[in-house]
Design a protein around this motif. Structure first.
Motif: not given
Length: 359
Positions: A99-100, A102-104, A106-107, A122, A124, A127, A137
């Motif tokens: 999860s981290i 994916i969020i990182s 995307s940011f 990026n 929705p 990934w 990953t």
């Protein structure tokens, strides 16, 4: 509280450094391996965007992952390590780290689009089908294994020992000046008979779990566990500094005292420990091939064990050799009481010992 903050900051510094290095290395590898893949992940060929631009984002990504990694590792170690089995702990961490990531990513890609005026994936759910994400990953999961291996090796062998083993320092026996503490449970036989061997095993596990909470605070290493006894070690300089070798024992007693309600409720008794302290020159060597470990050889080991055995004779909790005590500048919270001399088993040597008390 201060120690937990120091421990977290130390872990944070290591994770940020580690993941910053890992992220920038990944950027370098991807940059020079771009080739014919330039259309799949990015719309611009690599020579348009210099590598220094990408490295900046790699560093930012590493810092973000490092911060989250430190928070997760510290939280699991402090609050969940005794409650969760290893498999469940690994699974939960895997979900959190995914999860981290994916969020990182995307940011980072959102910021990179704005800064470098390029089109990156990026939107929705990007990934799920993006090959670069799954490549990233895989890389970060493998890197996580390396990170975990380093931490496990450090915990198993002691801080700094793992690097020394990698460099082959102990393949040939090395002489070191160290302090040893033999820490043993009082009335162990009676306790085992009272609560049974299954509960007794859990009892010892709980005691040593509480011991492990404070080891790093006193810069101590566990040399080995032998049944209900723990052998703890310091380099001579670190052990005498700020009375660490003495402070550990009384801090352990305080920790057990704070959990007395738990021990009474679970086992119907409170654990009490005795300890012997001695220091001097000994040999340190790497032994074994199938199960390698660091072994100590020398009279210091036998002498320390003999001193600890005298705790029952003098009805004391902490005994120390006078040769070690002479090198320690006791602060005001401790007092010493000379007990006399003991003869070492199987030898003609006599050693003077003293008891250490907390004011």
């Amino acid at each position: 509280m201060k120690y937990n903050l120091f421990k977290f900051l130390k872990l944070l510094a290591f994770t940020v450094f580690f993941w910053s290095f890992a992220s920038t290395l990944f950027i370098v590898i991807r940059f020079f391996a771009y080739g014919e893949e330039q259309g799949s992940a990015y719309v611009n060929p690599k020579n348009i965007i210099p590598i220094t631009e990408w490295l900046d984002f790699g560093l930012i990504l590493g810092i973000i992952i490092g911060v989250f990694y430190a928070v997760v590792e510290f939280s699991f170690e402090k609050y969940f390590s005794q409650r969760l089995n290893l498999a469940l702990s690994i699974f939960l961490k895997l979900v959190i780290y995914l999860s981290i990531l994916i969020i990182s990513l995307s940011f980072i890609t959102f910021i990179a689009e704005e800064r470098m005026d390029i089109d990156l994936a990026n939107e929705p759910g990007w990934w799920r089908t993006d090959p670069l994400f799954w490549l990233s990953t895989t890389y970060f999961l493998l890197t996580s294994l390396v990170f975990s291996f380093i931490r496990i090796a450090n915990d198993k062998l002691g801080s700094g020992v793992f690097i020394k083993m990698l460099l082959g320092k102990y393949r040939k026996p090395q002489e070191e000046k160290r302090i040893l503490m033999f820490l043993d449970l009082k009335d162990s036989t009676a306790i085992a008979e009272q609560i049974g061997h299954q509960k007794y095993s859990q009892f010892i596990q709980d005691c040593f779990f509480d011991l492990n909470k404070i080891l790093r605070r006193y810069d101590a290493e566990v040399y080995q566990y032998v049944g209900d006894e723990a052998v703890i070690s310091w380099t001579y300089k670190n052990g005498i500094k700020n009375n660490r070798c003495i402070g550990l024992f009384y801090s352990f007693q305080e920790t057990l005292s704070k959990r007395s309600k738990y021990y009474q409720k679970t086992y119907g008794l409170n654990p009490r420990f005795k300890a012997g302290l001695h220091g001097g020159q000994l040999m340190v060597a790497e032994v074994g091939t199938i199960k390698k470990e660091i072994a100590y050889h020398g009279d210091v080991i036998n002498t320390t064990s003999r001193i600890q055995n005298e705790c029952n004779t003098y009805n004391e909790n902490l005994l120390i050799s006078n040769t070690l005590l002479d090198d320690i500048d006791l602060n005001r919270i401790y007092t010493s009481k000379t007990l006399g001399a003991i003869q070492l088993k199987g030898k003609q040597e006599i050693i003077d010992i003293s008891a250490i008390h907390l004011e």
